[in-house]
Design an enzyme around this catalytic site. Structure first.
Site, PDB file in Angstrom:
ATOM      1  N   TYR A   1       0.811  -1.217   0.000  1.00 44.96           N
ATOM      2  CA  TYR A   1       0.000   0.000   0.000  1.00 44.96           C
ATOM      3  C   TYR A   1       0.849   1.275   0.000  1.00 44.96           C
ATOM      4  CZ  TYR A   1      -3.836  -3.193   0.969  1.00 44.96           C
ATOM      5  OH  TYR A   1      -4.747  -4.198   0.902  1.00 44.96           O
TER       6      TYR A   1
ATOM      7  N   LYS B   1      -4.855   5.835   3.828  1.00 38.05           N
ATOM      8  CA  LYS B   1      -5.958   5.128   4.508  1.00 38.05           C
ATOM      9  C   LYS B   1      -5.896   5.351   6.023  1.00 38.05           C
ATOM     10  CE  LYS B   1      -7.981   3.145   0.930  1.00 38.05           C
ATOM     11  NZ  LYS B   1      -9.257   3.668   0.417  1.00 38.05           N
TER      12      LYS B   1
HETATM   13  N1  LIG Z   1     -10.063  -3.889  -3.889  1.00 43.97           N
HETATM   14  C1  LIG Z   1      -9.437  -3.999  -2.736  1.00 43.97           C
HETATM   15  O1  LIG Z   1      -8.693  -4.960  -2.467  1.00 43.97           O
HETATM   16  C2  LIG Z   1      -9.656  -2.959  -1.667  1.00 43.97           C
HETATM   17  C3  LIG Z   1      -9.292  -3.244  -0.345  1.00 43.97           C
HETATM   18  C4  LIG Z   1      -9.504  -2.264   0.633  1.00 43.97           C
HETATM   19  C5  LIG Z   1     -10.067  -1.041   0.289  1.00 43.97           C
HETATM   20  N2  LIG Z   1     -10.403  -0.802  -1.018  1.00 43.97           N
HETATM   21  C6  LIG Z   1     -10.969   0.512  -1.339  1.00 43.97           C
HETATM   22  O2  LIG Z   1     -12.227   0.365  -1.968  1.00 43.97           O
HETATM   23  C7  LIG Z   1     -12.508   1.563  -2.694  1.00 43.97           C
HETATM   24  C8  LIG Z   1     -13.056   1.199  -4.063  1.00 43.97           C
HETATM   25  O3  LIG Z   1     -12.076   0.587  -4.845  1.00 43.97           O
HETATM   26  P1  LIG Z   1     -12.325  -0.732  -5.693  1.00 43.97           P
HETATM   27  O4  LIG Z   1     -11.356  -1.737  -5.204  1.00 43.97           O
HETATM   28  O5  LIG Z   1     -13.777  -1.066  -5.755  1.00 43.97           O
HETATM   29  O6  LIG Z   1     -11.784  -0.313  -7.151  1.00 43.97           O
HETATM   30  P2  LIG Z   1     -12.520   0.454  -8.364  1.00 43.97           P
HETATM   31  O7  LIG Z   1     -11.419   0.813  -9.310  1.00 43.97           O
HETATM   32  O8  LIG Z   1     -13.619  -0.346  -8.898  1.00 43.97           O
HETATM   33  O9  LIG Z   1     -13.081   1.762  -7.670  1.00 43.97           O
HETATM   34  C9  LIG Z   1     -12.308   2.933  -7.454  1.00 43.97           C
HETATM   35  C10 LIG Z   1     -13.222   4.095  -7.775  1.00 43.97           C
HETATM   36  O10 LIG Z   1     -12.588   5.344  -7.519  1.00 43.97           O
HETATM   37  C11 LIG Z   1     -13.115   6.238  -8.491  1.00 43.97           C
HETATM   38  N3  LIG Z   1     -12.293   7.432  -8.645  1.00 43.97           N
HETATM   39  C12 LIG Z   1     -10.960   7.521  -8.881  1.00 43.97           C
HETATM   40  N4  LIG Z   1     -10.616   8.820  -9.051  1.00 43.97           N
HETATM   41  C13 LIG Z   1     -11.752   9.556  -8.904  1.00 43.97           C
HETATM   42  C14 LIG Z   1     -12.046  10.937  -8.987  1.00 43.97           C
HETATM   43  N5  LIG Z   1     -11.091  11.854  -9.261  1.00 43.97           N
HETATM   44  N6  LIG Z   1     -13.323  11.340  -8.772  1.00 43.97           N
HETATM   45  C15 LIG Z   1     -14.296  10.446  -8.504  1.00 43.97           C
HETATM   46  N7  LIG Z   1     -14.086   9.115  -8.431  1.00 43.97           N
HETATM   47  C16 LIG Z   1     -12.818   8.678  -8.639  1.00 43.97           C
HETATM   48  C17 LIG Z   1     -13.115   5.401  -9.767  1.00 43.97           C
HETATM   49  O11 LIG Z   1     -13.954   5.980 -10.743  1.00 43.97           O
HETATM   50  C18 LIG Z   1     -13.644   4.090  -9.241  1.00 43.97           C
HETATM   51  O12 LIG Z   1     -15.048   4.055  -9.357  1.00 43.97           O
HETATM   52  C19 LIG Z   1     -11.204   2.366  -2.713  1.00 43.97           C
HETATM   53  O13 LIG Z   1     -11.257   3.354  -1.704  1.00 43.97           O
HETATM   54  C20 LIG Z   1     -10.177   1.312  -2.353  1.00 43.97           C
HETATM   55  O14 LIG Z   1      -8.991   1.854  -1.768  1.00 43.97           O
HETATM   56  C21 LIG Z   1     -10.223  -1.730  -1.995  1.00 43.97           C
END
Ligand SMILES: NC(=O)c1ccc[n+]([C@@H]2O[C@H](COP(=O)([O-])OP(=O)(O)OC[C@H]3O[C@@H](n4cnc5c(N)ncnc54)[C@H](O)[C@@H]3O)[C@@H](O)[C@H]2O)c1
Length: 284
Positions: free
Chosen positions: A184, A191
């Site tokens: 990360y 985070k």
């Molecule tokens: N996938 C994992 O393993 C995981 C684990 C822990 C936390 N998360 C968190 O979950 C959340 C969603 O991520 P995800 O894994 O579903 O991936 P994802 O790529 O599907 O979603 C990320 C989203 O962020 C949006 N985004 C990026 N820049 C932006 C901007 N300037 N304005 C508006 N929206 C913007 C994208 O459009 C996308 O919809 C994130 O905060 C990520 O850190 C993910």
């Protein structure tokens, strides 16, 4: 290290030994009448997609946000949901978007019951150039997109949120905190800050009956996650160590906990970070 069995998604589980089929969507109409803004749906594999789908199944009215050129992808994902939601513009790097989103939502609803914040982003050099070499400009952008967006969105929507009859609920997505993670790097720092913002906003907004919680998710194969260098090894860690097992392809894994936090069942919970990681955080 022994590899745990991969979890079987609920919908694919066989009938129970006692012959009673598991409910397809336990929870009935838990979110009936709730109006929820869901950010972060990029594709059907986004964590926010699974959450939006389950919230609709539980009776919520959902509006999505999308941004810029990728908004077309959000529009496409919206057509696959049980009910096709409206998609409003929100680029969290564009300060004026927060106010125009609030205005667009006010035209539609007189109050808002929930916000699902599922947004993180960092410029490529933050990954590529190493912890000490990423440019200050890129680090600023990382924090604006991944941390301050939660505060700015909440601030803009506060007048609508405080009119929620039962009290509104905000949910953001984070990672297991309190440890170094080479995967990360700066996102881990972002985070940790997001967790602190969650707790601060929980206290600030409690007098308005607005609850603020986070979900610390295990590694899931979404668009954002697969951009993490060496994601396969991170995924393998969860699969190997999570006591309940872990299926990184199950992008709906947060849908139930997110819906619970949005519901009245969680009415006394705020400032909490729920771990949804198969129990990974509890083992050494
Ligand atoms: N996938 C994992 O393993 C995981 C684990 C822990 C936390 N998360 C968190 O979950 C959340 C969603 O991520 P995800 O894994 O579903 O991936 P994802 O790529 O599907 O979603 C990320 C989203 O962020 C949006 N985004 C990026 N820049 C932006 C901007 N300037 N304005 C508006 N929206 C913007 C994208 O459009 C996308 O919809 C994130 O905060 C990520 O850190 C993910």
């Amino acid at each position: 290290v022994a590899t745990n069995a991969v979890l079987t998604p609920l919908a694919e589980r066989p009938e129970r030994a006692d012959g009673i089929a598991p409910a397809a969507h336990p929870g009935g109409r838990l979110l009936e009448g709730r109006r929820i803004l869901v950010t972060g749906v990029l594709t059907k594999h986004s964590l926010a997609y699974g959450a939006a789908e389950r919230m609709q199944e539980l009776g919520a009215e959902v509006v999505l946000t999308g941004h810029g050129r990728s908004r077309r992808m959000t529009e496409r994902a919206a057509t696959m949901l049980p009910e096709r939601p409206e998609v409003l513009e929100l680029d969290v790097l564009e300060p004026e978007d927060f106010e125009s989103l609030a205005a667009a939502l006010s035209d539609r609803w007189d109050s808002l019951d929930g916000v699902f914040h599922s947004i993180a982003w960092m410029p490529r050099d933050v990954w590529r150039d190493g912890f000490f070499n990423a440019s200050q400009e890129s680090l600023d952008e990382t924090l604006r997109a991944s941390v301050f967006s939660f505060k700015s969105l909440t601030g803009a929507l506060r007048p609508l949120l405080r009119r929620s009859p039962q009290g509104a609920s905000l949910v953001t997505l984070t990672v297991m905190g309190g440890r170094h993670s080479r995967w990360y790097a700066w996102m881990g720092v972002a985070k940790a800050m997001l967790d602190a913002v969650t707790k601060q906003m929980a206290v600030e907004l409690a007098p308005e009956r607005i609850r603020v919680n986070g979900i610390a998710s295990g590694a899931v194969r979404t668009n954002a996650a697969t951009g993490i260098p060496d994601f396969d090894r991170l995924e393998a860690l969860f699969v190997d160590k999570a006591p309940l097992g872990w299926d990184a392809r199950d992008t709906s894994v947060l849908a139930g906990p997110a819906s619970f936090l949005m519901s009245d069942l969680a009415r006394s919970m705020t400032g909490e970070i729920l771990h949804v990681d198969g129990g990974f955080h509890a083992v050494l």
